[in-house]
Design an enzyme around this catalytic site. Structure first.
Site, PDB file in Angstrom:
ATOM      1  CG  HIS A 121      -3.373   3.006   6.357  1.00  0.00           C
ATOM      2  ND1 HIS A 121      -3.176   3.537   5.105  1.00  0.00           N
ATOM      3  CD2 HIS A 121      -4.633   3.364   6.710  1.00  0.00           C
ATOM      4  CE1 HIS A 121      -4.262   4.206   4.718  1.00  0.00           C
ATOM      5  NE2 HIS A 121      -5.160   4.115   5.675  1.00  0.00           N
ATOM      6  N   GLY A 189       2.600  14.070   0.031  1.00  0.00           N
ATOM      7  CA  GLY A 189       2.915  12.802  -0.619  1.00  0.00           C
ATOM      8  C   GLY A 189       1.809  11.769  -0.529  1.00  0.00           C
TER       9      GLY A 189
HETATM   10  P1  OAD Z   1      -0.241   6.768  -3.314  1.00  0.00           P
HETATM   11  O1  OAD Z   1       0.750   5.906  -4.023  1.00  0.00           O
HETATM   12  O2  OAD Z   1      -1.677   6.586  -3.627  1.00  0.00           O
HETATM   13  O3  OAD Z   1       0.112   8.295  -3.557  1.00  0.00           O
HETATM   14  C1  OAD Z   1       1.419   8.772  -3.443  1.00  0.00           C
HETATM   15  C2  OAD Z   1       1.423  10.234  -3.878  1.00  0.00           C
HETATM   16  O4  OAD Z   1       2.718  10.752  -3.622  1.00  0.00           O
HETATM   17  C3  OAD Z   1       1.129  10.448  -5.357  1.00  0.00           C
HETATM   18  O5  OAD Z   1       0.146  11.468  -5.501  1.00  0.00           O
HETATM   19  C4  OAD Z   1       2.468  10.897  -5.947  1.00  0.00           C
HETATM   20  O6  OAD Z   1       2.306  11.889  -6.961  1.00  0.00           O
HETATM   21  C5  OAD Z   1       3.116  11.531  -4.727  1.00  0.00           C
HETATM   22  N1  OAD Z   1       4.590  11.472  -4.723  1.00  0.00           N
HETATM   23  C6  OAD Z   1       5.428  10.542  -5.246  1.00  0.00           C
HETATM   24  N2  OAD Z   1       6.706  10.847  -4.969  1.00  0.00           N
HETATM   25  C7  OAD Z   1       6.689  12.006  -4.267  1.00  0.00           C
HETATM   26  C8  OAD Z   1       7.692  12.843  -3.685  1.00  0.00           C
HETATM   27  N3  OAD Z   1       8.989  12.552  -3.771  1.00  0.00           N
HETATM   28  N4  OAD Z   1       7.283  13.957  -3.033  1.00  0.00           N
HETATM   29  C9  OAD Z   1       5.966  14.275  -2.940  1.00  0.00           C
HETATM   30  N5  OAD Z   1       4.991  13.527  -3.469  1.00  0.00           N
HETATM   31  C10 OAD Z   1       5.327  12.414  -4.104  1.00  0.00           C
HETATM   32  O7  OAD Z   1       0.061   6.568  -1.754  1.00  0.00           O
HETATM   33  P2  OAD Z   1      -0.882   6.936  -0.521  1.00  0.00           P
HETATM   34  O8  OAD Z   1      -1.654   8.181  -0.796  1.00  0.00           O
HETATM   35  O9  OAD Z   1      -0.020   6.894   0.678  1.00  0.00           O
HETATM   36  O10 OAD Z   1      -3.182   1.708   2.090  1.00  0.00           O
HETATM   37  O11 OAD Z   1      -1.872   5.720  -0.509  1.00  0.00           O
HETATM   38  C11 OAD Z   1      -2.807   5.638   0.506  1.00  0.00           C
HETATM   39  C12 OAD Z   1      -3.034   4.208   0.896  1.00  0.00           C
HETATM   40  O12 OAD Z   1      -3.354   3.432  -0.275  1.00  0.00           O
HETATM   41  C13 OAD Z   1      -1.807   3.511   1.448  1.00  0.00           C
HETATM   42  O13 OAD Z   1      -1.611   3.754   2.815  1.00  0.00           O
HETATM   43  C14 OAD Z   1      -2.132   2.073   1.196  1.00  0.00           C
HETATM   44  C15 OAD Z   1      -2.630   2.178  -0.226  1.00  0.00           C
HETATM   45  O14 OAD Z   1      -3.481   1.165  -0.660  1.00  0.00           O
HETATM   46  C16 OAD Z   1      -3.211   0.510   2.640  1.00  0.00           C
HETATM   47  O15 OAD Z   1      -2.385  -0.345   2.385  1.00  0.00           O
HETATM   48  C17 OAD Z   1      -4.340   0.344   3.574  1.00  0.00           C
END
Ligand code: OAD
Length: 247
Positions: A121, A189
Protein backbone atom coordinates in the site's frame (compact mmCIF):
# COMPACT_ATOMS: atom_id res chain seq x y z
CA UNK A 1 8.09 -26.98 29.71
CA UNK A 2 5.40 -26.64 27.05
CA UNK A 3 5.44 -23.44 24.99
CA UNK A 4 1.68 -23.50 24.67
CA UNK A 5 1.94 -23.69 20.86
CA UNK A 6 0.78 -26.75 18.94
CA UNK A 7 3.92 -28.90 18.34
CA UNK A 8 2.88 -29.44 14.70
CA UNK A 9 2.95 -25.67 14.15
CA UNK A 10 6.40 -25.38 15.72
CA UNK A 11 7.75 -28.35 13.75
CA UNK A 12 6.53 -27.07 10.40
CA UNK A 13 7.81 -23.58 11.04
CA UNK A 14 11.20 -24.86 12.13
CA UNK A 15 11.62 -26.89 8.95
CA UNK A 16 10.07 -24.39 6.57
CA UNK A 17 12.29 -23.21 3.73
CA UNK A 18 10.07 -20.45 2.40
CA UNK A 19 8.13 -18.25 4.79
CA UNK A 20 5.94 -15.25 4.06
CA UNK A 21 4.69 -12.87 6.74
CA UNK A 22 1.76 -10.65 5.83
CA UNK A 23 1.31 -7.76 8.24
CA UNK A 24 -1.35 -5.14 8.82
CA UNK A 25 -1.98 -2.23 11.14
CA UNK A 26 -2.21 -4.47 14.22
CA UNK A 27 1.55 -5.04 14.27
CA UNK A 28 2.12 -1.29 14.72
CA UNK A 29 -0.62 -0.84 17.34
CA UNK A 30 1.81 -1.38 20.23
CA UNK A 31 3.95 1.44 18.76
CA UNK A 32 1.03 3.81 19.19
CA UNK A 33 -0.05 3.91 15.53
CA UNK A 34 -3.85 3.62 15.30
CA UNK A 35 -5.30 0.73 13.33
CA UNK A 36 -8.15 1.23 10.84
CA UNK A 37 -11.02 -1.03 11.89
CA UNK A 38 -10.74 -1.45 15.65
CA UNK A 39 -13.95 -0.11 17.23
CA UNK A 40 -13.42 3.25 19.01
CA UNK A 41 -9.67 3.57 18.34
CA UNK A 42 -9.46 2.68 14.63
CA UNK A 43 -8.98 5.51 12.14
CA UNK A 44 -12.12 4.52 10.22
CA UNK A 45 -14.15 4.82 13.43
CA UNK A 46 -13.07 8.46 13.75
CA UNK A 47 -12.65 9.59 10.12
CA UNK A 48 -14.50 8.93 6.89
CA UNK A 49 -12.23 7.21 4.36
CA UNK A 50 -14.11 8.73 1.42
CA UNK A 51 -13.20 12.21 2.69
CA UNK A 52 -9.51 11.45 3.26
CA UNK A 53 -8.28 8.44 1.34
CA UNK A 54 -9.56 8.66 -2.22
CA UNK A 55 -8.37 10.56 -5.32
CA UNK A 56 -11.76 12.34 -5.38
CA UNK A 57 -11.24 13.57 -1.81
CA UNK A 58 -7.82 14.94 -2.77
CA UNK A 59 -9.24 16.69 -5.82
CA UNK A 60 -12.03 18.18 -3.70
CA UNK A 61 -9.93 19.33 -0.75
CA UNK A 62 -6.20 18.71 -1.22
CA UNK A 63 -5.20 20.62 1.91
CA UNK A 64 -7.51 18.60 4.18
CA UNK A 65 -6.12 15.33 2.85
CA UNK A 66 -2.51 16.57 2.92
CA UNK A 67 -2.85 17.82 6.51
CA UNK A 68 -4.38 14.51 7.62
CA UNK A 69 -1.40 12.63 6.20
CA UNK A 70 0.97 15.15 7.81
CA UNK A 71 -0.70 14.33 11.12
CA UNK A 72 -0.20 10.61 10.49
CA UNK A 73 3.43 11.23 9.46
CA UNK A 74 3.89 12.97 12.81
CA UNK A 75 2.53 9.93 14.67
CA UNK A 76 4.92 7.68 12.78
CA UNK A 77 7.89 9.99 13.35
CA UNK A 78 7.27 9.85 17.10
CA UNK A 79 6.82 6.06 17.12
CA UNK A 80 9.38 3.30 17.63
CA UNK A 81 9.26 -0.26 16.28
CA UNK A 82 7.97 -2.74 18.88
CA UNK A 83 8.74 -6.34 19.84
CA UNK A 84 6.53 -7.65 17.00
CA UNK A 85 8.47 -5.73 14.34
CA UNK A 86 11.74 -6.86 15.91
CA UNK A 87 10.66 -10.52 15.98
CA UNK A 88 9.93 -10.38 12.24
CA UNK A 89 13.30 -8.79 11.55
CA UNK A 90 14.88 -11.68 13.47
CA UNK A 91 12.77 -14.25 11.60
CA UNK A 92 14.28 -13.05 8.33
CA UNK A 93 17.64 -14.39 9.55
CA UNK A 94 16.20 -17.69 10.78
CA UNK A 95 14.59 -19.09 7.62
CA UNK A 96 16.35 -19.69 4.31
CA UNK A 97 13.88 -17.70 2.21
CA UNK A 98 11.76 -15.05 3.88
CA UNK A 99 9.56 -12.30 2.53
CA UNK A 100 7.69 -9.72 4.57
CA UNK A 101 4.61 -8.40 2.79
CA UNK A 102 3.10 -5.42 4.54
CA UNK A 103 -0.03 -3.38 4.10
CA UNK A 104 1.43 -0.76 6.42
CA UNK A 105 2.81 2.50 5.12
CA UNK A 106 4.68 3.48 8.30
CA UNK A 107 8.17 2.12 7.54
CA UNK A 108 8.49 0.63 11.05
CA UNK A 109 9.49 -2.80 9.71
CA UNK A 110 12.49 -1.24 7.96
CA UNK A 111 13.40 0.65 11.11
CA UNK A 112 13.29 -2.64 13.05
CA UNK A 113 15.82 -4.12 10.62
CA UNK A 114 13.69 -6.04 8.10
CA UNK A 115 15.13 -5.89 4.60
CA UNK A 116 13.16 -8.30 2.38
CA UNK A 117 9.97 -6.25 2.27
CA UNK A 118 7.18 -5.73 -0.20
CA UNK A 119 4.99 -2.71 0.54
CA UNK A 120 1.56 -3.36 -0.94
CA UNK A 121 0.00 0.00 0.00
CA UNK A 122 2.97 2.33 -0.50
CA UNK A 123 4.89 4.35 2.04
CA UNK A 124 3.72 7.46 3.85
CA UNK A 125 7.21 8.96 3.82
CA UNK A 126 7.28 9.25 0.02
CA UNK A 127 5.35 11.69 -2.16
CA UNK A 128 4.30 11.44 -5.74
CA UNK A 129 2.99 13.91 -8.28
CA UNK A 130 -0.81 13.82 -8.40
CA UNK A 131 -0.74 14.53 -12.15
CA UNK A 132 2.18 12.39 -13.31
CA UNK A 133 2.08 9.61 -10.71
CA UNK A 134 5.87 9.60 -10.39
CA UNK A 135 7.68 9.56 -7.05
CA UNK A 136 9.18 12.97 -6.33
CA UNK A 137 11.76 13.64 -3.61
CA UNK A 138 11.87 17.42 -4.03
CA UNK A 139 9.10 19.99 -3.88
CA UNK A 140 8.62 23.51 -5.16
CA UNK A 141 9.28 25.81 -2.24
CA UNK A 142 6.17 27.98 -2.48
CA UNK A 143 5.10 27.40 1.12
CA UNK A 144 1.79 25.93 -0.06
CA UNK A 145 0.04 22.87 1.40
CA UNK A 146 0.12 20.50 -0.40
CA UNK A 147 3.46 21.42 -1.95
CA UNK A 148 3.87 21.33 -5.71
CA UNK A 149 5.77 19.08 -8.09
CA UNK A 150 9.07 20.68 -9.16
CA UNK A 151 8.62 19.33 -12.71
CA UNK A 152 5.02 20.16 -13.60
CA UNK A 153 3.64 22.30 -10.75
CA UNK A 154 0.78 19.90 -9.89
CA UNK A 155 0.09 19.03 -6.27
CA UNK A 156 2.14 16.38 -4.51
CA UNK A 157 0.31 13.62 -2.66
CA UNK A 158 1.51 10.83 -0.35
CA UNK A 159 2.68 7.71 -2.20
CA UNK A 160 0.07 5.46 -0.63
CA UNK A 161 -2.74 3.44 -2.17
CA UNK A 162 -6.14 5.05 -1.79
CA UNK A 163 -9.58 3.48 -2.06
CA UNK A 164 -10.44 2.95 -5.71
CA UNK A 165 -6.77 2.73 -6.75
CA UNK A 166 -4.86 -0.33 -7.86
CA UNK A 167 -1.92 -1.69 -5.91
CA UNK A 168 1.62 -1.31 -7.28
CA UNK A 169 1.71 -4.12 -9.87
CA UNK A 170 5.23 -5.35 -9.19
CA UNK A 171 4.71 -5.47 -5.42
CA UNK A 172 1.49 -7.42 -5.81
CA UNK A 173 3.05 -9.85 -8.30
CA UNK A 174 5.99 -10.48 -5.98
CA UNK A 175 3.68 -11.07 -3.01
CA UNK A 176 1.45 -13.39 -5.02
CA UNK A 177 4.40 -15.46 -6.27
CA UNK A 178 5.73 -15.75 -2.72
CA UNK A 179 2.31 -16.79 -1.38
CA UNK A 180 2.03 -19.50 -4.07
CA UNK A 181 5.48 -20.91 -3.31
CA UNK A 182 5.76 -20.68 0.46
CA UNK A 183 5.66 -23.46 3.07
CA UNK A 184 4.32 -21.19 5.80
CA UNK A 185 2.42 -17.92 5.69
CA UNK A 186 1.93 -15.89 8.85
CA UNK A 187 -0.95 -13.39 8.74
CA UNK A 188 -0.32 -10.86 11.50
CA UNK A 189 -2.40 -7.97 12.79
CA UNK A 190 -4.68 -7.63 9.81
CA UNK A 191 -8.47 -7.78 9.70
CA UNK A 192 -8.16 -9.79 6.47
CA UNK A 193 -10.90 -7.60 5.04
CA UNK A 194 -9.12 -5.62 2.33
CA UNK A 195 -8.42 -7.25 -1.01
CA UNK A 196 -6.20 -8.13 -2.77
CA UNK A 197 -3.98 -8.42 0.34
CA UNK A 198 -6.59 -10.62 2.05
CA UNK A 199 -6.35 -13.07 -0.85
CA UNK A 200 -2.69 -13.91 -0.13
CA UNK A 201 -3.34 -16.25 2.85
CA UNK A 202 -6.08 -18.00 0.85
CA UNK A 203 -3.71 -18.41 -2.09
CA UNK A 204 -1.08 -19.87 0.24
CA UNK A 205 -3.60 -22.29 1.75
CA UNK A 206 -4.72 -23.41 -1.70
CA UNK A 207 -1.08 -24.01 -2.61
CA UNK A 208 -0.63 -26.31 0.40
CA UNK A 209 1.07 -23.95 2.84
CA UNK A 210 0.45 -23.86 6.56
CA UNK A 211 -1.27 -20.54 7.35
CA UNK A 212 -0.90 -19.20 10.87
CA UNK A 213 -2.92 -16.19 11.93
CA UNK A 214 -1.64 -14.01 14.78
CA UNK A 215 -4.33 -11.47 15.64
CA UNK A 216 -5.91 -9.82 18.65
CA UNK A 217 -9.44 -10.62 17.43
CA UNK A 218 -10.93 -13.31 15.16
CA UNK A 219 -11.20 -12.40 11.46
CA UNK A 220 -12.73 -14.06 8.38
CA UNK A 221 -9.40 -15.89 8.01
CA UNK A 222 -9.57 -17.46 11.48
CA UNK A 223 -11.96 -20.25 10.47
CA UNK A 224 -9.89 -21.38 7.49
CA UNK A 225 -6.33 -20.78 8.75
CA UNK A 226 -4.38 -23.88 9.75
CA UNK A 227 -3.78 -22.29 13.16
CA UNK A 228 -5.32 -19.12 14.56
CA UNK A 229 -3.45 -17.62 17.51
CA UNK A 230 -5.44 -14.99 19.37
CA UNK A 231 -3.34 -12.35 21.08
CA UNK A 232 -1.05 -9.39 20.61
CA UNK A 233 1.66 -9.65 17.97
CA UNK A 234 4.27 -8.04 20.22
CA UNK A 235 3.79 -10.81 22.76
CA UNK A 236 2.98 -13.84 20.60
CA UNK A 237 5.66 -13.45 17.91
CA UNK A 238 8.67 -13.36 20.27
CA UNK A 239 7.22 -16.37 22.12
CA UNK A 240 6.66 -18.25 18.87
CA UNK A 241 10.27 -17.64 17.78
CA UNK A 242 11.53 -18.70 21.18
CA UNK A 243 9.50 -21.93 21.02
CA UNK A 244 10.62 -22.68 17.46
CA UNK A 245 14.32 -21.78 17.72
CA UNK A 246 15.06 -22.19 21.44
CA UNK A 247 18.83 -21.64 21.20
P1 OAD B 1 -7.33 -3.15 10.33
O1 OAD B 1 -7.46 -1.98 11.25
O2 OAD B 1 -8.45 -3.43 9.39
O3 OAD B 1 -7.08 -4.47 11.17
C1 OAD B 1 -6.16 -4.50 12.22
C2 OAD B 1 -6.27 -5.86 12.90
O4 OAD B 1 -5.23 -5.95 13.86
C3 OAD B 1 -7.59 -6.09 13.63
O5 OAD B 1 -8.12 -7.36 13.27
C4 OAD B 1 -7.21 -6.05 15.11
O6 OAD B 1 -7.96 -6.99 15.88
C5 OAD B 1 -5.76 -6.50 15.04
N1 OAD B 1 -4.91 -5.97 16.13
C6 OAD B 1 -4.99 -4.80 16.80
N2 OAD B 1 -3.98 -4.69 17.68
C7 OAD B 1 -3.25 -5.82 17.58
C8 OAD B 1 -2.07 -6.32 18.22
N3 OAD B 1 -1.43 -5.62 19.15
N4 OAD B 1 -1.61 -7.53 17.84
C9 OAD B 1 -2.25 -8.26 16.89
N5 OAD B 1 -3.36 -7.84 16.26
C10 OAD B 1 -3.84 -6.65 16.58
O7 OAD B 1 -5.94 -2.94 9.56
P2 OAD B 1 -5.45 -3.65 8.22
O8 OAD B 1 -5.92 -5.06 8.17
O9 OAD B 1 -4.00 -3.39 8.13
O10 OAD B 1 -5.52 0.42 3.44
O11 OAD B 1 -6.21 -2.82 7.13
C11 OAD B 1 -5.95 -3.09 5.80
C12 OAD B 1 -6.00 -1.84 4.98
O12 OAD B 1 -7.24 -1.15 5.22
C13 OAD B 1 -4.95 -0.81 5.37
O13 OAD B 1 -3.71 -1.04 4.77
C14 OAD B 1 -5.57 0.46 4.87
C15 OAD B 1 -6.98 0.27 5.38
O14 OAD B 1 -7.98 0.97 4.71
C16 OAD B 1 -5.29 1.52 2.75
O15 OAD B 1 -5.15 2.61 3.28
C17 OAD B 1 -5.22 1.27 1.30
Amino acid sequence: MSSGFDPRLVQRLRHARRVVALTGAGISAASGIPTFRDAQTGLWARFRPEELATPEAFRRDPRLVWDWYEWRRGLVADAEPNAGHRALARLEGLVPDFLLVTQNVDGLHQRAGSRAIVELHGNIHRNKCFAEGTVVAERLDTGERPPRCPRCGAHLRPDVVWFGETLPAQALAEADTAARGCDVLLSIGTSAAVFPAAQLPVTALQSGAMVVEVNKDPTPLSAVATFSLLGRAGELLPRLLEATWPD
